[in-house]
Design an enzyme around this catalytic site. Structure first.
Site, PDB file in Angstrom:
ATOM      1  N   GLY A  36       0.840  -1.190   0.000  1.00  0.00           N
ATOM      2  CA  GLY A  36       0.000   0.000   0.000  1.00  0.00           C
ATOM      3  C   GLY A  36       0.870   1.233   0.000  1.00  0.00           C
ATOM      4  O   GLY A  36       2.095   1.139  -0.115  1.00  0.00           O
ATOM      5  N   GLY A  39       3.476   1.200   2.770  1.00  0.00           N
ATOM      6  CA  GLY A  39       4.569   0.245   2.743  1.00  0.00           C
ATOM      7  C   GLY A  39       4.113  -1.128   2.312  1.00  0.00           C
ATOM      8  O   GLY A  39       3.214  -1.264   1.489  1.00  0.00           O
ATOM      9  N   LYS A  60       3.846  -5.662   9.006  1.00  0.00           N
ATOM     10  CA  LYS A  60       3.538  -4.476   8.212  1.00  0.00           C
ATOM     11  C   LYS A  60       4.727  -3.535   8.273  1.00  0.00           C
ATOM     12  O   LYS A  60       5.102  -3.072   9.346  1.00  0.00           O
ATOM     13  CB  LYS A  60       2.297  -3.810   8.821  1.00  0.00           C
ATOM     14  CG  LYS A  60       1.695  -2.676   8.050  1.00  0.00           C
ATOM     15  CD  LYS A  60       0.358  -2.306   8.700  1.00  0.00           C
ATOM     16  CE  LYS A  60      -0.300  -1.104   8.082  1.00  0.00           C
ATOM     17  NZ  LYS A  60      -1.599  -0.814   8.692  1.00  0.00           N
ATOM     18  N   ASP A 160     -12.557   4.222   9.307  1.00  0.00           N
ATOM     19  CA  ASP A 160     -12.251   3.688   7.984  1.00  0.00           C
ATOM     20  C   ASP A 160     -12.696   2.234   7.862  1.00  0.00           C
ATOM     21  O   ASP A 160     -11.990   1.407   7.307  1.00  0.00           O
ATOM     22  CB  ASP A 160     -10.748   3.826   7.707  1.00  0.00           C
ATOM     23  CG  ASP A 160     -10.413   3.655   6.230  1.00  0.00           C
ATOM     24  OD1 ASP A 160     -11.337   3.812   5.395  1.00  0.00           O
ATOM     25  OD2 ASP A 160      -9.261   3.355   5.906  1.00  0.00           O
TER      26      ASP A 160
END
Lengths: 475, 251
Positions: A36, A39, A60, A160
């Site tokens: 994304g 990263g 991540k 979100d």
């Protein structure tokens, strides 16, 4: 980290083995599972002698921000919140690692094999539109609400929520357990929260509450409930409920097409039902498009096949209530009749008591980064939204549409790779790894249509499909 | 968590005074005493207070930054973590955590505007590297509670809202001490109200009694604050310089 005594908080000094940070030695790195703007995400496995050996972990990696401003506020928010909270239905941050040499930051999460985006897509595209089992829908929704109730009662708004951010655990002790992920935009609302667009942050509009689209100045937890309503409908119909076309390149939250999509289904909001509507900037400003336009009210029943008197219909309607003050809360929703009727929701959302389980595909892993690669083609799976925390676009490659083999969807054993020798190569995933001759992450079991869906997903500006995954998130 | 201090990592991390007043071995070797240690932290807290208005952040951000700095020095030596770099970096990190991000270049620019010697000059790169070291030293615990919110609520409840300015100043001054590492923030707020009641001759006895808090703790915190004011007068630039000079010694 999590245990407070520093176990696992490996010394991050990285110079001893070239570019490979020392902390990485506690994992076997398997491959890249997502990408994304922030990263990359890798799948890894905890090595012996850890008591958790064999456990799958999603790592991540946050890129260093280009504008020379250190650790991204997204990463800070995520760390800050996830270090405080702990709930079965919230993704678990198991470790944070820092590589001082290249100033990169890594968050290690319990790995979740599935997410709602992929589950919905599987039913829509691969299972021939076969609806998701009602038990599964109810269990997913209940657990989502349970996690959200925990967040809201701790004054955290996610902001979100969307299918790719709702993870579901794969095989193992926690199979079928929902995990809310991606807290990069989540906030503690001690003080009123300003809309994201004031920070120039772009989030997907399909799950955005009408008050935000009409320019409400502050967030409340009701915005998350609207998103849950949209997700609930999508679980039933396998299609996004309100697929508006996003107007890009604007700081303006006003998205006429998205509002139009909502109004067409739910009818025009009225001051009668939503008194504070009059205070919303775009309600006042855009009289011509918003106030004067007349919509035939077909109701949510016209797009979601639920009997109007059913508890499911009632709950969905309460989630999609225009007035945020009247919208059902997570706590109220958990008490709703829908969850007290058969089939009762369960902890393992994926396996109903009736036994007719669906084998959902596992996440695509791009192992082409593995330079110790051995023999056969390492099949990758179709890019998925999100292993840990949303906003990834799946492992992809500019040439990703070429030479895609059709592979069986299920039963593909995950290859526990021996780990890559030079971690630095990970960032060049797909660039000439050993075991994948063409060096591209292959997408198994993907129809041409699914391919198109994927490409659409990356550019919603052109096609009215899945919105882009935070392509232009800025700080 | 955000709603409940008692389940927060802030609460779980509270320390005893004896744990806070520990000079790290590397600093001890250079002759740094507990007094020097406190002086340097106080001086750097003041520095953060001065830097903050330049980069336009709220007091809350300052309070968080100072808390970060004080937490760092419960685990790391000043020899390894130069206070003159740690202080602005904590402000930088706190600005992100408190949703009012300040650009590193602005911080570097304004830190040069504050009259201070060459040792306070840093590059953006230094700040960014230290940011990561601080995150690590904090063990990634970033949520901090402060006395300000409960202060306002208490004053209103006690019908003493006109004491806001006075007590607010007292609370600000508590960040020159390590109280935030030791006591729950609402007790620090109560201590400040207690001091204000005495100074301004307000009868808040009945109100305090109804609160059902341990008044001994509140009074002890008040005494610490008053002691600090008493000792503060004795602090001179020379003493601070002397402490920094020790730190500059080669071991």
């Amino acid at each position: 980290m999590g245990d407070g005594n520093g176990r696992g908080m490996a010394n991050p000094n990285s110079s001893k083995h070239g570019n490979r940070p020392e902390w990485l030695q506690q994992y076997d790195l398997i491959g890249k599972i997502g990408e994304g703007t922030y990263g990359l995400v890798f799948l890894a496995r905890i090595k012996a002698p850890s008591p958790n050996r064999g456990k799958f972990i999603a790592i991540k990696k946050f890129k260093q921000s280009k504008d020379g401003d250190g650790v991204s506020p997204t990463a800070i928010r995520e760390i800050m919140l996830l270090r405080e909270i702990s709930h079965e239905n919230v993704v678990k941050l198991v470790n944070v690692h820092i590589n001082h040499a290249d100033m990169s930051l890594y968050l290690a999460f319990d790995y979740a094999e599935h997410d709602l985006y992929e589950i919905i897509r599987h039913h829509r595209d691969k299972a021939g539109g076969q609806p998701i089992n009602p038990y599964t829908v109810k269990s997913l929704l209940w657990q989502l609400l349970n996690g959200l109730n925990y967040l809201h009662s701790n004054w955290i708004i996610h902001r979100d929520l969307k299918p790719s951010n709702i993870l579901v655990m794969g095989e193992g002790e926690e199979q079928g357990v929902v995990k809310i992920a991606d807290f990069g935009l989540a906030r503690i609302y001690q003080a009123p929260l300003k809309p994201l667009y004031e920070n120039g942050v772009v989030v997907t509009i399909w799950y955005r509450a009408p008050e935000l689209l009409l320019g409400a100045k502050h967030y409340t937890s009701a915005v998350d409930m609207w998103a849950v309503g949209c997700i609930f409908a999508e679980l039933i119909t396998l299609k996004p409920l309100f697929q508006g076309q996003e107007v890009k390149a604007t700081q303006n939250p006003f998205q006429l097409d998205q509002l139009d999509k909502i109004f067409k289904v739910l009818g025009h909001p009225t001051l009668d039902k939503w008194p504070t509507l009059v205070n919303l900037p775009h309600w006042q400003q855009d009289v011509q498009h918003i106030q004067r336009r007349k919509y035939e009210t077909n109701g949510i029943g016209s797009v979601v096949p639920l009997p109007p008197k059913s508890p499911a219909f009632d709950l969905l309607s309460r989630m999609l209530e225009y007035d945020p003050r009247k919208r059902v809360t997570a706590a109220q929703a958990l008490e709703h009749e829908y969850f007290r009727n058969e089939p009762l929701p369960g902890r393992n959302a994926l396996v109903p008591n009736t036994g007719d389980r669906v084998n959902y595909p596992t996440r695509p892993v791009d192992t082409s980064t593995d330079i110790e690669g051995t023999t056969s083609l390492q099949p990758s799976q179709p890019p998925s939204g999100n292993a840990v925390a949303g906003n990834m676009q799946g492992a992809h490659h500019p040439m990703g549409n070429r030479g895609v083999p059709r592979m069986p969807v299920v039963g593909m054993p995950r290859m526990p790779g021996p780990g890559i020798a030079a971690y630095g190569l990970a960032s060049q995933a797909g660039m000439g790894g050993g075991m994948n001759p063409s060096g591209i992450p292959m997408q198994r079991g993907m129809s041409a249509q699914a391919q198109q869906q994927q490409s659409r997903r990356k550019d919603p500006g052109l096609l009215p499909a899945y919105p882009t995954q935070q392509k232009s998130r800025r700080f | 968590m955000a709603a409940n201090f008692w389940t927060s990592t802030h609460y779980k991390q509270l320390l005893d005074p004896e744990e806070v007043d520990v000079v790290q071995p590397a600093d001890k070797e250079k002759g740094i005493t507990v007094e020097d240690f406190k002086l340097i932290k106080m001086h750097m807290a003041t520095y953060i207070w001065r830097l903050a208005p330049q980069v336009k952040v709220r007091q809350r951000v300052v309070a968080t930054a100072i808390t970060y700095m004080r937490r760092v020095y419960t685990r790391k030596s000043m020899s390894e973590y130069d206070p003159r770099l740690v202080a602005p970096t904590c402000l930088y990190l706190a600005s992100k955590a408190e949703e009012s991000t300040v650009q590193a270049k602005l911080l570097v620019f304004y830190s040069k505007k504050i009259p201070s010697d060459e040792k306070y000059r840093f590059d953006i790169k230094d700040i960014l590297e230290m940011e990561m070291k601080i995150l690590e030293a904090l063990n990634y615990y970033l949520v901090v509670f402060h006395p300000y919110r409960s202060l306002a609520q208490f004053l209103q409840d006690a019908g003493q809202s006109d004491l806001t300015q006075f007590t607010w100043g007292l609370v600000n001054d508590t960040y020159k001490m390590d109280l935030i590492l030791i006591h729950p923030p609402h007790l620090i707020a109560l201590a400040c109200i207690y001091i204000a009641s005495v100074f301004k001759d307000r009868d808040t006895t009945a109100w305090f009694e109804e609160l059902r808090v341990d008044m001994n703790v509140v009074k002890n915190i008040s005494m610490e604050i008053l002691d600090f004011y008493e000792n503060h007068r004795m602090i001179t630039e020379e003493r601070i310089s002397a402490a920094f000079n020790k730190l500059a010694l080669k071991p």
